[in-house]
Design an enzyme around this catalytic site. Structure first.
Site, short mmCIF file in Angstrom:
data_model
loop_
_atom_site.label_atom_id
_atom_site.label_comp_id
_atom_site.label_asym_id
_atom_site.label_seq_id
_atom_site.Cartn_x
_atom_site.Cartn_y
_atom_site.Cartn_z
N TRP A 241 16.39 -20.19 59.60
CA TRP A 241 15.24 -19.82 59.84
C TRP A 241 15.32 -18.48 60.75
O TRP A 241 15.60 -18.53 61.70
CB TRP A 241 13.92 -20.62 60.25
CG TRP A 241 12.77 -20.04 60.14
CD1 TRP A 241 12.06 -19.53 59.32
CD2 TRP A 241 12.05 -20.41 61.31
NE1 TRP A 241 10.73 -19.16 59.66
CE2 TRP A 241 10.53 -19.81 61.02
CE3 TRP A 241 11.80 -20.94 62.57
CZ2 TRP A 241 9.44 -19.47 61.65
CZ3 TRP A 241 10.81 -20.89 63.36
CH2 TRP A 241 9.57 -20.21 62.93
N LYS B 94 3.20 -27.29 56.81
CA LYS B 94 3.27 -27.30 55.29
C LYS B 94 2.87 -28.65 54.70
O LYS B 94 2.31 -28.89 53.75
CB LYS B 94 4.94 -27.20 54.85
CG LYS B 94 5.69 -26.43 55.92
CD LYS B 94 5.56 -25.10 55.37
CE LYS B 94 6.16 -24.08 56.54
NZ LYS B 94 6.57 -22.89 56.57
N ASP C 121 14.59 -29.68 64.03
CA ASP C 121 13.55 -28.95 63.59
C ASP C 121 12.74 -29.58 62.44
O ASP C 121 13.64 -29.62 61.44
CB ASP C 121 13.79 -27.39 63.36
CG ASP C 121 12.57 -26.59 63.02
OD1 ASP C 121 11.53 -27.12 62.58
OD2 ASP C 121 12.66 -25.23 62.89
N1 KET Z 1 11.06 -24.28 61.42
C1 KET Z 1 11.46 -23.79 60.05
C2 KET Z 1 12.61 -24.45 59.58
C3 KET Z 1 10.51 -23.09 59.49
O1 KET Z 1 10.99 -22.78 58.01
C4 KET Z 1 9.24 -22.68 59.92
C5 KET Z 1 8.44 -21.93 58.93
C6 KET Z 1 8.92 -23.08 61.10
C7 KET Z 1 9.66 -23.89 61.74
C8 KET Z 1 7.46 -22.69 62.02
O2 KET Z 1 6.44 -22.97 61.08
P1 KET Z 1 5.07 -23.31 61.95
O3 KET Z 1 4.19 -22.44 61.04
O4 KET Z 1 5.42 -22.66 63.46
O5 KET Z 1 4.80 -24.53 61.86
N2 KET Z 1 8.71 -21.19 58.10
C9 KET Z 1 7.80 -20.24 57.18
C10 KET Z 1 6.73 -19.56 57.76
C11 KET Z 1 7.32 -18.59 58.91
O6 KET Z 1 8.16 -17.96 58.76
O7 KET Z 1 6.53 -18.59 59.87
C12 KET Z 1 8.85 -19.60 56.32
O8 KET Z 1 10.05 -19.61 56.53
O9 KET Z 1 8.15 -18.79 55.39
#
Ligand code: KET
Length: 466
Positions: free
Chosen positions: A182, A299, A263
């Site tokens: 990510w 999600k 994560d």
């Molecule tokens: N870890 C991973 C692996 C991840 O894909 C995301 C979000 C997060 C943590 C953080 O999510 P949060 O919203 O802070 O709980 N990924 C998607 C959104 C982004 O980039 O913020 C994405 O990859 O599209």
């Protein structure tokens, strides 16, 4: 300080200030208020006019969230946003889960609810239930009070708090992250003060796991180094180790005292089953060793904008966990003081079970909510799986050159298509399909109507650059 006040000062600093005030109040740039008094010049104005920030460079958009910015600017009715990992319905609309709406109604109708600050560590019920959700109801670590859990600002905030804690209290700075990962991981960890290194993860040739490379790189890591692991549904590749491979990773990591930092942003999204998606984590916790866990409800409960998540640190003993929690509070307090109450209350309401409430009728209702959540979660996971099959079928029907079986083999929200930067920008330019430049598409952003359009775009992009 007002100009008149400054003039009244008789001390020498006062005189100097008065001179400065006179200096500022003469000339073309001085401002006069409606009452005829001179007004202090804006403190941020440059001495010779212009902004003190004039030299600030224009920053690029975020590689993931910037895709949505570009998408929003495109007036085309054909446009499709497959950039950010955000679930959409078959109608292409964002989804608020029914169980979330129910929980919100309950919270709204509860007159005892107030808007007081939460403790620095967040909502206690939420923390307990979150640890149970990821580590399992029968987790020994939980029973032995060895887990310190703090509510944080979704997955990102949990990673950041965990990283800040490690930078202050752990003897090893190096954190190994998978290649690729990510896009925000390296930034979060570097800014927290850790030193980011990578380990091989994905093999573009096989479009699968580079297991040998992974083992070699972790084997070369210095003893005690931190290793970031995606608990399931690896982002962006959609490639996870098998349980056998996880076991080998665990053995290697424990033998070298590497510290796992999980994560978990997609629990339930990989298989549709919350327990199955937590198996990797539970293997590491079951061996009695220590680890960190960053959990997100963005999600799996569709609570993206509520920013609700948790950081758990599994410790060797209850005694250590108490001290760790006390230090986590010192990380959080100057950063954002304490977390928001609403999202965590929704999660706690849904996850609550017999250990929390004894009223039978109420209890049934709450268990029902948990059950309802698992059904809605499975429905989201299933729709994504069906999008995989439909896209694969559409490309097969068009005879698009290449092997596209990875679309149905990969797991979770994303397909790592293998399309290159040029092909991606062609698809955006000609077909108004928005995706990250590494060729990742969010399968959750697709629906039956948009699949033929995407398949046409991929077909054209591949044939054009063949
Ligand atoms: N870890 C991973 C692996 C991840 O894909 C995301 C979000 C997060 C943590 C953080 O999510 P949060 O919203 O802070 O709980 N990924 C998607 C959104 C982004 O980039 O913020 C994405 O990859 O599209």
């Amino acid at each position: 300080m007002g100009i008149e006040n400054a003039r009244d000062q008789s001390s020498s600093p006062g005189r100097r200030l008065a001179t400065l005030a006179r200096h500022l109040s003469v000339g073309d740039t001085s401002l006069i208020s409606s009452r005829g008094e001179a007004i202090d010049t804006a403190p941020t104005a440059g001495f010779h006019g212009g902004s003190v920030f004039a030299n600030v460079a224009q920053a690029p958009e975020d590689p993931i969230l910037g895709v949505t910015v570009a998408y929003n600017k495109d007036p085309s009715p054909m446009k499709v946003n497959l950039g950010v990992g955000a679930y959409r319905t078959e109608e292409g609309k964002p989804l608020v889960l029914n169980v979330v709406k129910k929980a919100e109604k309950m919270l709204l109708n509860n007159p005892s609810r107030v808007k007081e600050y939460l403790p620095i560590t967040g909502l206690a019920d939420f923390n307990k239930l979150s640890a149970k959700l990821i580590f399992g109801a029968d987790s020994r670590a939980i029973q032995e009070n060895r887990v310190a859990t703090v509510q944080c600002l979704s997955g990102t905030g949990s990673l950041r708090v965990g990283a800040e804690f490690l930078a202050r209290h752990y003897n090893e700075r190096a954190i190994f992250i998978p290649q690729p990962t990510w896009g925000n991981h390296p930034k979060v960890f570097t800014l927290a003060g850790l030193s980011v290194k990578t380990y091989r993860y994905y093999d573009p040739k096989t479009r699968g796991l580079n297991f040998q490379g992974l083992l070699e790189d972790l084997n070369m890591a210095p003893s005690g180094a931190i290793v970031l692991l995606h608990a399931c549904a690896h982002n962006p590749t959609g490639v996870d180790p098998t349980l056998d491979q996880w076991e080998q990773i665990r053995r290697l990591m424990r033998s070298k005292s590497l510290l796992p930092f999980f994560d978990s942003a997609y629990q339930g999204f990989a298989s549709g089953n919350l327990d199955a998606d937590a198996q990797s984590v539970r293997m590491f916790v079951a061996d009695g060793g220590e680890c960190l866990m960053a959990q997100s409800y963005a999600k799996n409960m569709g609570l993206y904008g509520e920013r609700v998540g948790a950081l758990s640190i599994v410790c060797e003993s209850a005694d250590v966990a108490v001290k760790v929690e006390s230090q986590l509070k010192l990380v959080i307090r100057p950063m954002y003081s304490n977390p928001p109450i609403h999202g965590a209350s929704i999660v706690a309401t849904i996850l609550k079970d017999s250990s929390v409430d004894k009223a039978y009728v109420f209890l049934c209702f709450l268990r029902e909510m948990y059950h309802e959540w698992t059904i809605e979660l499975k429905a989201m996971a299933n729709r994504i799986i069906s999008m995989r099959q439909q896209l694969f079928n559409a490309l097969s029907a068009r005879g698009t050159p290449g092997d596209w079986s990875h679309i149905i083999k990969q797991i979770g929200m994303f397909t790592f298509t293998g399309l290159n930067k040029e092909q991606v920008s062609f698809m955006t330019r000609e077909y108004h399909i928005y995706m990250t430049s590494d060729g990742r598409i969010s399968m959750a952003g697709l629906n039956t109507k948009t699949i033929p359009h995407l398949a046409d775009a991929i077909h054209a992009a591949v044939n054009r650059t063949k």
